[in-house]
Design an enzyme around this catalytic site. Sequence first.
Site, PDB file in Angstrom:
ATOM      1  N   TYR A 141       0.845  -1.192   0.000  1.00  0.00           N
ATOM      2  CA  TYR A 141       0.000   0.000   0.000  1.00  0.00           C
ATOM      3  C   TYR A 141       0.879   1.239   0.000  1.00  0.00           C
ATOM      4  CZ  TYR A 141      -3.453   3.433   1.661  1.00  0.00           C
ATOM      5  OH  TYR A 141      -4.278   4.526   1.799  1.00  0.00           O
TER       6      TYR A 141
ATOM      7  N   ASP B  41       9.223   2.703  -0.201  1.00  0.00           N
ATOM      8  CA  ASP B  41       8.211   3.351   0.626  1.00  0.00           C
ATOM      9  C   ASP B  41       8.472   2.924   2.075  1.00  0.00           C
ATOM     10  OD1 ASP B  41       6.023   4.120   2.072  1.00  0.00           O
ATOM     11  OD2 ASP B  41       4.533   3.422   0.613  1.00  0.00           O
TER      12      ASP B  41
ATOM     13  N   LYS C 269       4.441   9.101   9.027  1.00  0.00           N
ATOM     14  CA  LYS C 269       4.307   8.538  10.382  1.00  0.00           C
ATOM     15  C   LYS C 269       5.358   9.032  11.376  1.00  0.00           C
ATOM     16  CE  LYS C 269       1.752   4.685   8.433  1.00  0.00           C
ATOM     17  NZ  LYS C 269       0.377   4.621   8.867  1.00  0.00           N
TER      18      LYS C 269
HETATM   19  N1  PMP Z   1       2.752   4.063   2.461  1.00  0.00           N
HETATM   20  C1  PMP Z   1       2.680   3.169   3.450  1.00  0.00           C
HETATM   21  C2  PMP Z   1       3.665   2.046   3.494  1.00  0.00           C
HETATM   22  C3  PMP Z   1       1.704   3.298   4.436  1.00  0.00           C
HETATM   23  O1  PMP Z   1       1.640   2.391   5.428  1.00  0.00           O
HETATM   24  C4  PMP Z   1       0.813   4.384   4.375  1.00  0.00           C
HETATM   25  C5  PMP Z   1      -0.280   4.581   5.422  1.00  0.00           C
HETATM   26  N2  PMP Z   1      -0.540   3.569   6.259  1.00  0.00           N
HETATM   27  C6  PMP Z   1       0.928   5.291   3.324  1.00  0.00           C
HETATM   28  C7  PMP Z   1       1.911   5.104   2.388  1.00  0.00           C
HETATM   29  C8  PMP Z   1       0.005   6.464   3.224  1.00  0.00           C
HETATM   30  O2  PMP Z   1       0.260   7.358   4.251  1.00  0.00           O
HETATM   31  P1  PMP Z   1      -0.893   8.374   4.751  1.00  0.00           P
HETATM   32  O3  PMP Z   1      -1.954   7.537   5.383  1.00  0.00           O
HETATM   33  O4  PMP Z   1      -0.160   9.261   5.713  1.00  0.00           O
HETATM   34  O5  PMP Z   1      -1.375   9.115   3.568  1.00  0.00           O
END
Ligand code: PMP
Length: 434
Positions: free
Chosen positions: A145, A240, A268
């Site tokens: 994701y 990511d 995060k």
């Molecule tokens: N990349 C990863 C690996 C994530 O875990 C997340 C959110 N859980 C995102 C991108 C998207 O981040 P956000 O919810 O702050 O938009």
Amino acid sequence: MTADERSRELFARAQRVLPGGVSSPVRAFRAVSGTPRFVARASGAFFEDADGNRLLDFVHSWGPLILGHAHPEAIAAVQDAAGRGLTYGAPCLGEVLLAEQVAACYPGVEQVRFTSSGTEACMSAIRLARGVTGRDRLVKFAGCYHGHSDGLLVAAGSGAVTFGQPSSAGVPAGVAQLTTVLPLDDEPALDRLFLQHGREIAAVIVEPVPANNGLLLQRAAFLQRLRDLTQRHGAMLIFDEVISGFRVALGGAAERYGIRPDLVTFGKILGGGMPVGAFAGPRAPFQQLAPLGPVYQAGTLSGNPVAMAAGLRTLEILRRDAVLPRLERLGQRLEDAIGTLLARHDWPLAFVRCASLFWFAFGSRNAPRRDDAIAPGAAKAYGRFHAACLQRGVYLAPSAFEVGFLSAAHTEADVDRAALVFADALAETFGGGQ
Ligand code: PMP
């Protein structure tokens, strides 16, 4: 411990004004039973819900709170920054200091552009990769994701290379078609794709520690092949590290695996609980980013001084207090306890852990490495387990496919207590005693 009248009242009220009663879908408890707990306050490893229940938290806002809830030094940094203004829309020292910290932590990072979320960071990193390479095709992996932007909300059937189909209504097929989805853990599929389409690929984006569809830990050889192929074909490799960054090591998965991506995305922990994301990398690609180059990206609240202060203090404490080695020991303690339990029972369950991330893989006896290896009955079994834990005061993610987070606020006693609760809850889930 189970009284939830006030949460139920609030949820009913919420549904009148918020779609599904929530601001982000998984919070709605659709994947488990019961009502979402409305949080009244949180401190350390616990939060208190609207009915006054005190819950031992293993979600920690899905990752940002590696120091625990309301860490006094992080709160003091935020209060201090807020007193000097909430947002300027002009440069400030905080963003320079935080970017310097990122560069000091992460291998190969020289330049950092801040955003307000992980979604924006991934979306913008891909735009930069496309701008730099002059190519359009994006490759992602099933089960990873990267936020909710159009081109990334694409999954695929298992097995062979699939040209993307949108996995959300509202994503134009034409956008999804530019995304190719591959299975994780499959070097031959990578080889085939690069052989056929290598020259069209702008970027490959991957969670090097995939933690959004269970915890699908990858072999280092797989990640290395990805590095080799992208390099050979002039495609950019984007790690990511929104979850893994500053958690699996200060230098994220790049440090852990000894593999450097061309670009990296964060979120995060970098914001310490405030809305922050970033994409970063060596100097060269960032010469193409506005205001230096033709790739446009911007944000009213990007580099926000209060958020920068929260992130900066969080990273400082991580380094000063050697938090990550302690979390590794805590994670090992939990893993040992669950390991002892699993050795005594013939339960269809694997416990998967990486640093302070953990996951119960229901229905599997070995850790799955790809999304289609997760047992079909996993969600149902997890639903029972989740309810049994909640009843005993332990709060886990309300979805079988989300991971657990340990924080610096968890003590050994918290982990030992959680292990006992997990043991009871597993016995209840699978039937029979311990
Ligand atoms: N990349 C990863 C690996 C994530 O875990 C997340 C959110 N859980 C995102 C991108 C998207 O981040 P956000 O919810 O702050 O938009």
